[in-house]
Write a protein that holds these residues in place. Structure first.
Motif, mmCIF file in Angstrom:
data_model
loop_
_atom_site.group_PDB
_atom_site.id
_atom_site.type_symbol
_atom_site.label_atom_id
_atom_site.label_comp_id
_atom_site.label_asym_id
_atom_site.label_seq_id
_atom_site.Cartn_x
_atom_site.Cartn_y
_atom_site.Cartn_z
ATOM 1 N N PHE A 62 -32.659 17.448 -14.396
ATOM 2 C CA PHE A 62 -32.955 18.582 -13.539
ATOM 3 C C PHE A 62 -33.472 18.588 -12.417
ATOM 4 O O PHE A 62 -33.620 19.465 -11.580
ATOM 5 N N VAL A 63 -34.151 17.283 -12.081
ATOM 6 C CA VAL A 63 -34.589 17.042 -10.852
ATOM 7 C C VAL A 63 -33.767 16.124 -10.031
ATOM 8 O O VAL A 63 -33.514 15.109 -10.396
ATOM 9 N N PRO A 64 -33.399 16.891 -8.878
ATOM 10 C CA PRO A 64 -32.359 16.110 -7.992
ATOM 11 C C PRO A 64 -32.922 14.866 -7.320
ATOM 12 O O PRO A 64 -34.420 14.904 -7.157
ATOM 13 N N PRO A 65 -32.396 13.645 -7.073
ATOM 14 C CA PRO A 65 -31.019 13.382 -7.558
ATOM 15 C C PRO A 65 -30.787 13.139 -9.182
ATOM 16 O O PRO A 65 -31.873 12.804 -9.569
ATOM 17 N N ASP A 66 -29.507 13.349 -9.654
ATOM 18 C CA ASP A 66 -29.530 13.073 -11.084
ATOM 19 C C ASP A 66 -29.842 11.767 -11.412
ATOM 20 O O ASP A 66 -29.941 10.845 -10.767
ATOM 21 N N GLY A 67 -30.120 11.600 -12.878
ATOM 22 C CA GLY A 67 -30.738 10.300 -13.247
ATOM 23 C C GLY A 67 -32.131 10.311 -13.319
ATOM 24 O O GLY A 67 -32.730 11.199 -13.532
ATOM 25 N N PHE A 68 -32.604 9.180 -13.167
ATOM 26 C CA PHE A 68 -34.070 8.841 -12.791
ATOM 27 C C PHE A 68 -34.221 8.478 -11.490
ATOM 28 O O PHE A 68 -35.039 7.843 -11.152
ATOM 29 N N GLY A 69 -33.400 9.187 -10.315
ATOM 30 C CA GLY A 69 -33.679 9.197 -9.187
ATOM 31 C C GLY A 69 -34.836 9.984 -8.819
ATOM 32 O O GLY A 69 -35.174 10.920 -9.314
ATOM 33 N N LEU A 70 -35.430 9.822 -7.613
ATOM 34 C CA LEU A 70 -36.692 10.473 -7.252
ATOM 35 C C LEU A 70 -36.966 10.666 -5.615
ATOM 36 O O LEU A 70 -37.020 9.423 -4.939
ATOM 37 N N ASP A 71 -36.837 11.614 -5.079
ATOM 38 C CA ASP A 71 -37.038 11.818 -3.765
ATOM 39 C C ASP A 71 -38.448 12.612 -3.596
ATOM 40 O O ASP A 71 -39.202 12.617 -4.454
ATOM 41 N N ARG A 72 -38.826 12.723 -2.305
ATOM 42 C CA ARG A 72 -40.081 13.242 -2.026
ATOM 43 C C ARG A 72 -40.493 14.427 -2.799
ATOM 44 O O ARG A 72 -41.488 14.677 -3.364
ATOM 45 N N PRO A 73 -39.478 15.313 -2.474
ATOM 46 C CA PRO A 73 -39.785 16.936 -3.246
ATOM 47 C C PRO A 73 -39.800 16.929 -4.746
ATOM 48 O O PRO A 73 -40.673 17.446 -5.500
ATOM 49 N N GLY A 74 -38.933 15.735 -5.026
ATOM 50 C CA GLY A 74 -38.747 15.764 -6.782
ATOM 51 C C GLY A 74 -40.182 15.134 -7.272
ATOM 52 O O GLY A 74 -40.729 15.503 -8.082
ATOM 53 N N ALA A 75 -40.715 14.176 -6.525
ATOM 54 C CA ALA A 75 -41.889 13.462 -6.860
ATOM 55 C C ALA A 75 -43.020 14.498 -6.835
ATOM 56 O O ALA A 75 -43.776 14.385 -7.965
ATOM 57 N N LEU A 76 -42.990 15.236 -5.995
ATOM 58 C CA LEU A 76 -43.995 16.309 -5.786
ATOM 59 C C LEU A 76 -43.926 17.277 -7.020
ATOM 60 O O LEU A 76 -44.876 17.712 -7.592
ATOM 61 N N ALA A 77 -42.675 17.879 -7.330
ATOM 62 C CA ALA A 77 -42.291 18.765 -8.422
ATOM 63 C C ALA A 77 -42.806 18.134 -9.846
ATOM 64 O O ALA A 77 -43.686 18.440 -10.522
ATOM 65 N N LEU A 78 -42.456 16.660 -9.820
ATOM 66 C CA LEU A 78 -42.840 16.063 -11.288
ATOM 67 C C LEU A 78 -44.260 15.856 -11.335
ATOM 68 O O LEU A 78 -45.044 16.011 -12.466
#
Length: 336
Positions: free
Chosen positions: A79-95
């Protein structure tokens, strides 16, 4: 209370705890998957928060941590884009935000669980201590009552021995002394037994006095001598009951022995009342022959009245005897 006990019991079973954790995680994952198309972007952890919180509360710390780890990995992968275990800045922040919040939630709930567990333990210890104290008090009460009964029995045995000894004595004065001593000991034994009778109403001096006078009358009164007891409920402390009862028993016995010489009928009246807020008046009156001329209760050498004077001193009271014109009256007043 029942819910807390059930939770505490469940946490002790690893099958329940980790089973609960896996079910909560899978349910949260399925619900999040089902709601994926209905939710706007930015809610990858929506259903995982309650799963972590509920698991930590119901199943304990480590099952809660397990759900948090699985939820983090599942949300990151699906559910955190990009799919798989990819991680961008907004995703890392949310995680990172999710990890921080669930860590705080787990810590708070764990501390609360520890506090609830300690409360349960303290309550259990308090109940156990209260039960043990109650059992100890009941045991001590039984032992005390048994001790008093043994004391009473021993007094009655001594009284019976004196009565037996009288049969071997020919001197009339000695026989009379032995009889009086035997009767007094028997009276003390009855007082002791009645005073510590577990079925006796605590502080009911009126009922106690009536029973005592009835015992004295039954032992030595002629059939046509009537004795009446008139007293309201008087709560007296134990240390006052025994000497006051002994005085009444002695005075009633004195009336039976001296007031009706040459007569077969008569009446004795025993009264007790509160003379003031903390002062009791006891009186024993009869319609007998009255007091002899010049009678002085403080100077009479008889053993019975000497005993009454000693008991009056023990009570810290006042004792008087007067001729009423129709008999005699003895009066004892003392503070309670």
């Amino acid at each position: 209370m029942a819910l807390l006990r059930a939770i505490e019991t469940g946490r002790r079973s690893p099958y329940f705890a980790y089973g609960f954790a896996l079910i909560a995680f899978l349910l949260a994952l399925v619900l999040r998957w089902m709601a994926d198309h209905a939710l706007p972007p930015g809610f990858p952890f929506l259903t995982f928060f309650p799963a972590v919180i509920l698991t930590t509360f119901f199943a304990g710390l480590w099952p809660g941590i397990l759900v948090a780890v699985l939820s983090t990995l599942a949300a990151w992968h699906f559910f955190v884009p990009p799919d798989g275990f990819g991680l961008d800045r907004p995703g890392a922040l949310a995680l990172g935000f999710f990890i921080l919040i669930v860590a705080i939630d787990i810590a708070i709930i764990h501390v609360m669980n520890i506090a609830l567990s300690r409360v349960q333990q303290e309550r259990a210890r308090a109940k156990k201590a209260e039960r043990e104290a109650s059992e100890l008090a009941a045991h001590r009460a039984v032992l005390f009552i048994e001790l008093q009964h043994r004391v009473s029995n021993n007094i009655q045995i001594v009284s019976a021995l004196l009565a037996l000894q009288k049969a071997d004595v020919t001197d009339e004065t000695a026989r009379r002394a032995l009889t009086e001593a035997s009767n007094r000991l028997a009276t003390i034994g009855r007082i002791q037994r009645r005073l510590h009778d577990p079925e006796n109403v605590q502080g009911n001096f009126a009922g106690f006095l009536s029973e005592l006078v009835e015992d004295v009358v039954r032992a030595s009164a002629p059939a046509r001598i009537k004795v009446a007891v008139d007293t309201p409920p008087l709560p007296l402390p134990t240390e006052k009951v025994i000497p006051a009862a002994l005085v009444v028993a002695e005075l009633v016995s004195n009336c039976l022995e001296h007031a009706f010489v040459g007569r077969t009928d008569g009446a004795i009246r025993v009264e007790a009342r509160m003379e003031a807020v903390n002062r009791v008046e006891l009186s024993v009156s009869d319609n007998g022959t009255g007091l002899p001329p010049g009678f002085d209760a403080a100077q009479v050498p008889s053993l019975g009245l000497r005993l009454v004077r000693l008991l009056t001193q023990q009570l810290g009271g006042d004792f008087t005897m007067v001729d009423t014109g129709t008999g005699a009256q003895a009066r004892l007043c003392f503070n309670v």
